[in-house]
Design a protein around this motif. Structure first.
Motif, PDB file in Angstrom:
ATOM      1  N   HIS A 221       5.746  -8.418   7.793  1.00 24.47           N
ATOM      2  CA  HIS A 221       4.496  -8.637   8.530  1.00 24.47           C
ATOM      3  C   HIS A 221       4.347  -7.733   9.745  1.00 24.47           C
ATOM      4  CE1 HIS A 221       1.444 -12.146   8.189  1.00 24.47           C
ATOM      5  NE2 HIS A 221       0.839 -10.981   8.323  1.00 24.47           N
ATOM      6  N   THR A 222       5.377  -6.986  10.077  1.00 21.89           N
ATOM      7  CA  THR A 222       5.260  -6.021  11.164  1.00 21.89           C
ATOM      8  C   THR A 222       4.159  -5.004  10.886  1.00 21.89           C
ATOM      9  OG1 THR A 222       7.643  -6.259  11.506  1.00 21.89           O
ATOM     10  CG2 THR A 222       6.581  -4.428  12.623  1.00 21.89           C
ATOM     11  N   ILE A 223       3.904  -4.681   9.599  1.00 22.57           N
ATOM     12  CA  ILE A 223       2.928  -3.634   9.278  1.00 22.57           C
ATOM     13  C   ILE A 223       1.514  -3.993   9.730  1.00 22.57           C
ATOM     14  CG2 ILE A 223       4.287  -2.874   7.295  1.00 22.57           C
ATOM     15  CD1 ILE A 223       1.977  -3.990   5.513  1.00 22.57           C
ATOM     16  N   THR A 224       1.230  -5.266   9.903  1.00 20.87           N
ATOM     17  CA  THR A 224      -0.119  -5.673  10.306  1.00 20.87           C
ATOM     18  C   THR A 224      -0.452  -5.200  11.721  1.00 20.87           C
ATOM     19  OG1 THR A 224       0.116  -7.590   8.866  1.00 20.87           O
ATOM     20  CG2 THR A 224      -1.690  -7.651  10.450  1.00 20.87           C
ATOM     21  N   TYR A 225       0.543  -5.125  12.574  1.00 19.51           N
ATOM     22  CA  TYR A 225       0.327  -4.733  13.966  1.00 19.51           C
ATOM     23  C   TYR A 225      -0.295  -3.340  14.097  1.00 19.51           C
ATOM     24  CZ  TYR A 225       1.827  -3.572  18.794  1.00 19.51           C
ATOM     25  OH  TYR A 225       1.912  -3.145  20.095  1.00 19.51           O
ATOM     26  N   PRO A 226       0.277  -2.272  13.542  1.00 20.91           N
ATOM     27  CA  PRO A 226      -0.379  -0.967  13.679  1.00 20.91           C
ATOM     28  C   PRO A 226      -1.709  -0.871  12.923  1.00 20.91           C
ATOM     29  CG  PRO A 226       1.565  -0.782  12.299  1.00 20.91           C
ATOM     30  CD  PRO A 226       1.586  -2.153  12.898  1.00 20.91           C
ATOM     31  N   ILE A 227      -1.837  -1.614  11.845  1.00 20.34           N
ATOM     32  CA  ILE A 227      -3.121  -1.623  11.125  1.00 20.34           C
ATOM     33  C   ILE A 227      -4.209  -2.192  12.032  1.00 20.34           C
ATOM     34  CG2 ILE A 227      -4.401  -2.637   9.196  1.00 20.34           C
ATOM     35  CD1 ILE A 227      -1.726  -2.568   7.611  1.00 20.34           C
TER      36      ILE A 227
ATOM     37  N   PRO B  47     -12.198  -6.005  19.113  1.00 20.11           N
ATOM     38  CA  PRO B  47     -11.354  -7.139  18.743  1.00 20.11           C
ATOM     39  C   PRO B  47     -11.842  -7.801  17.443  1.00 20.11           C
ATOM     40  CG  PRO B  47     -11.831  -7.196  21.074  1.00 20.11           C
ATOM     41  CD  PRO B  47     -12.708  -6.119  20.484  1.00 20.11           C
ATOM     42  N   LEU B  48     -10.888  -8.127  16.593  1.00 18.41           N
ATOM     43  CA  LEU B  48     -11.175  -8.620  15.247  1.00 18.41           C
ATOM     44  C   LEU B  48     -10.923 -10.108  15.102  1.00 18.41           C
ATOM     45  CD1 LEU B  48      -9.248  -5.756  13.454  1.00 18.41           C
ATOM     46  CD2 LEU B  48     -11.725  -5.975  13.550  1.00 18.41           C
ATOM     47  N   GLY B  49     -11.688 -10.737  14.225  1.00 24.66           N
ATOM     48  CA  GLY B  49     -11.357 -12.059  13.732  1.00 24.66           C
ATOM     49  C   GLY B  49     -10.222 -11.920  12.728  1.00 24.66           C
ATOM     50  N   LEU B  50      -9.523 -13.016  12.473  1.00 24.78           N
ATOM     51  CA  LEU B  50      -8.373 -12.971  11.572  1.00 24.78           C
ATOM     52  C   LEU B  50      -8.287 -14.259  10.773  1.00 24.78           C
ATOM     53  CD1 LEU B  50      -5.601 -11.608  10.731  1.00 24.78           C
ATOM     54  CD2 LEU B  50      -4.595 -12.915  12.625  1.00 24.78           C
ATOM     55  N   VAL B  51      -8.200 -14.130   9.454  1.00 25.65           N
ATOM     56  CA  VAL B  51      -7.826 -15.245   8.589  1.00 25.65           C
ATOM     57  C   VAL B  51      -6.410 -14.929   8.127  1.00 25.65           C
ATOM     58  CG1 VAL B  51      -8.291 -16.483   6.441  1.00 25.65           C
ATOM     59  CG2 VAL B  51     -10.192 -15.762   7.897  1.00 25.65           C
ATOM     60  N   HIS B  52      -5.470 -15.771   8.539  1.00 29.16           N
ATOM     61  CA  HIS B  52      -4.035 -15.508   8.385  1.00 29.16           C
ATOM     62  C   HIS B  52      -3.390 -16.651   7.622  1.00 29.16           C
ATOM     63  CE1 HIS B  52       0.044 -15.667  10.710  1.00 29.16           C
ATOM     64  NE2 HIS B  52       0.193 -15.023   9.559  1.00 29.16           N
ATOM     65  N   MET B  53      -2.902 -16.372   6.412  1.00 29.46           N
ATOM     66  CA  MET B  53      -2.166 -17.361   5.631  1.00 29.46           C
ATOM     67  C   MET B  53      -0.678 -17.064   5.775  1.00 29.46           C
ATOM     68  SD  MET B  53      -5.313 -17.039   4.420  1.00 29.46           S
ATOM     69  CE  MET B  53      -5.168 -15.443   3.683  1.00 29.46           C
TER      70      MET B  53
ATOM     71  N   TYR C 107     -10.365  -9.554   9.605  1.00 34.60           N
ATOM     72  CA  TYR C 107      -9.251  -9.044   8.802  1.00 34.60           C
ATOM     73  C   TYR C 107      -8.590 -10.223   8.101  1.00 34.60           C
ATOM     74  CZ  TYR C 107      -5.031  -6.221   7.845  1.00 34.60           C
ATOM     75  OH  TYR C 107      -4.001  -5.532   7.242  1.00 34.60           O
ATOM     76  N   ILE C 108      -8.085  -9.998   6.888  1.00 28.80           N
ATOM     77  CA  ILE C 108      -7.333 -11.009   6.139  1.00 28.80           C
ATOM     78  C   ILE C 108      -5.877 -10.562   6.075  1.00 28.80           C
ATOM     79  CG2 ILE C 108      -7.032 -12.217   3.955  1.00 28.80           C
ATOM     80  CD1 ILE C 108      -9.988 -11.522   3.310  1.00 28.80           C
ATOM     81  N   SER C 109      -4.970 -11.432   6.494  1.00 23.64           N
ATOM     82  CA  SER C 109      -3.538 -11.139   6.392  1.00 23.64           C
ATOM     83  C   SER C 109      -2.851 -12.286   5.664  1.00 23.64           C
ATOM     84  CB  SER C 109      -2.918 -10.936   7.773  1.00 23.64           C
ATOM     85  OG  SER C 109      -1.592 -10.468   7.649  1.00 23.64           O
TER      86      SER C 109
ATOM     87  N   VAL D 250     -13.001  -5.920   7.300  1.00 19.30           N
ATOM     88  CA  VAL D 250     -12.742  -4.492   7.517  1.00 19.30           C
ATOM     89  C   VAL D 250     -11.348  -4.090   7.038  1.00 19.30           C
ATOM     90  CG1 VAL D 250     -14.416  -4.277   9.390  1.00 19.30           C
ATOM     91  CG2 VAL D 250     -12.028  -4.864   9.924  1.00 19.30           C
ATOM     92  N   GLY D 251     -10.561  -5.039   6.567  1.00 21.25           N
ATOM     93  CA  GLY D 251      -9.243  -4.732   6.035  1.00 21.25           C
ATOM     94  C   GLY D 251      -8.506  -5.979   5.623  1.00 21.25           C
ATOM     95  N   CYS D 252      -7.424  -5.775   4.880  1.00 26.06           N
ATOM     96  CA  CYS D 252      -6.626  -6.912   4.422  1.00 26.06           C
ATOM     97  C   CYS D 252      -5.221  -6.430   4.075  1.00 26.06           C
ATOM     98  CB  CYS D 252      -7.274  -7.583   3.214  1.00 26.06           C
ATOM     99  SG  CYS D 252      -7.561  -6.507   1.804  1.00 26.06           S
ATOM    100  N   ASP D 253      -4.296  -7.361   4.046  1.00 20.33           N
ATOM    101  CA  ASP D 253      -2.945  -7.039   3.601  1.00 20.33           C
ATOM    102  C   ASP D 253      -2.328  -8.240   2.915  1.00 20.33           C
ATOM    103  OD1 ASP D 253      -1.493  -8.758   5.534  1.00 20.33           O
ATOM    104  OD2 ASP D 253      -1.856  -7.224   7.034  1.00 20.33           O
ATOM    105  N   LEU D 254      -1.279  -7.957   2.147  1.00 22.29           N
ATOM    106  CA  LEU D 254      -0.437  -8.983   1.553  1.00 22.29           C
ATOM    107  C   LEU D 254       0.991  -8.524   1.776  1.00 22.29           C
ATOM    108  CD1 LEU D 254      -0.810 -11.299  -1.223  1.00 22.29           C
ATOM    109  CD2 LEU D 254       1.211  -9.851  -1.359  1.00 22.29           C
ATOM    110  N   VAL D 255       1.772  -9.338   2.477  1.00 24.67           N
ATOM    111  CA  VAL D 255       3.082  -8.897   2.940  1.00 24.67           C
ATOM    112  C   VAL D 255       4.193  -9.855   2.542  1.00 24.67           C
ATOM    113  CG1 VAL D 255       2.093  -7.650   4.912  1.00 24.67           C
ATOM    114  CG2 VAL D 255       2.792 -10.037   5.191  1.00 24.67           C
TER     115      VAL D 255
END
Length: 194
Positions: A4-10, A20-26, A114-116, A156-161
């Motif tokens: 999950h460290t990769i989300t920080y630079p993204i 500043p972004l909204g975040l939906v974080h599972m 952003y979705i993480s 504006v972006g998403c990740d799966l970690v």
């Protein structure tokens, strides 16, 4: 991929463009720790670092599926102090998350978000291939409800970690992770689906 460290630079890059972004974080964990073994940047700290740098619109941060052990008697205190909405896993057990996602959609509004998705947000019965599994998590159907519930938002972006295939000889974690990421791609703005 990655931890999950990769989300920080993204989020640094996206906030530089969008503010500043909204975040939906599972996740099973809030990932708002301060340090581990003397390091301030690790997979348990990305969202604290994001708060410190003003990358998140804290009133539009929702963390879903949080559970597990903690070193703190009030493990969600930091998140609440920042204005995050924390949805513990037990509030999700044995029910549809569509009503929750209606509330989340209203909270996100039309501003960039952003979705993480940390795979350990899911119960290890479905996704054992991760480094920090916690029992009693979300189901794959609930994960789909969350992701599909983001359709129409200004994503504006998403990740799966945190998928670690070597911890799952069945390959189910990687299969589930790939399908959830596909679902995230399908809810991006402008994507046409049937």
């Amino acid at each position: 991929g990655g931890d999950h460290t990769i989300t920080y630079p993204i989020l640094q890059a996206l906030a530089a463009k969008h503010g500043p972004l909204g975040l939906v974080h599972m996740d099973a964990h809030t990932d708002t720790g301060d340090t581990a073994l003397g390091e301030k940047i690790y997979h348990g700290s990305p969202f604290r670092r994001c708060v410190e740098e003003g990358l998140l619109d804290c009133g539009r941060v929702v963390q879903i599926g949080i559970r597990g052990s903690s070193y703190d008697p009030d493990p969600h205190e930091y998140c609440r102090e920042q204005g995050f909405r924390v949805i513990p896993a037990e509030q999700c057990w044995m029910k549809s998350l569509e009503p929750l996602m209606r509330e989340v959609r209203a909270q996100m509004g039309d501003k960039p978000m952003y979705i993480s998705f940390d795979i350990d947000g899911l119960d290890p019965a479905y996704a054992p291939g991760t480094g920090t599994p916690e029992i009693a998590g979300l189901t794959p159907a609930q994960a789909l409800e969350i992701i599909r519930g983001c359709k129409g938002l200004n994503i504006v972006g998403c990740d799966l970690v945190e998928v670690a295939p070597m911890y799952d000889v069945s390959g189910n974690t990687a299969l589930l992770g790939a399908n959830l990421l596909f679902e995230m791609l399908c809810v991006l703005p402008g994507v046409k689906t049937l």
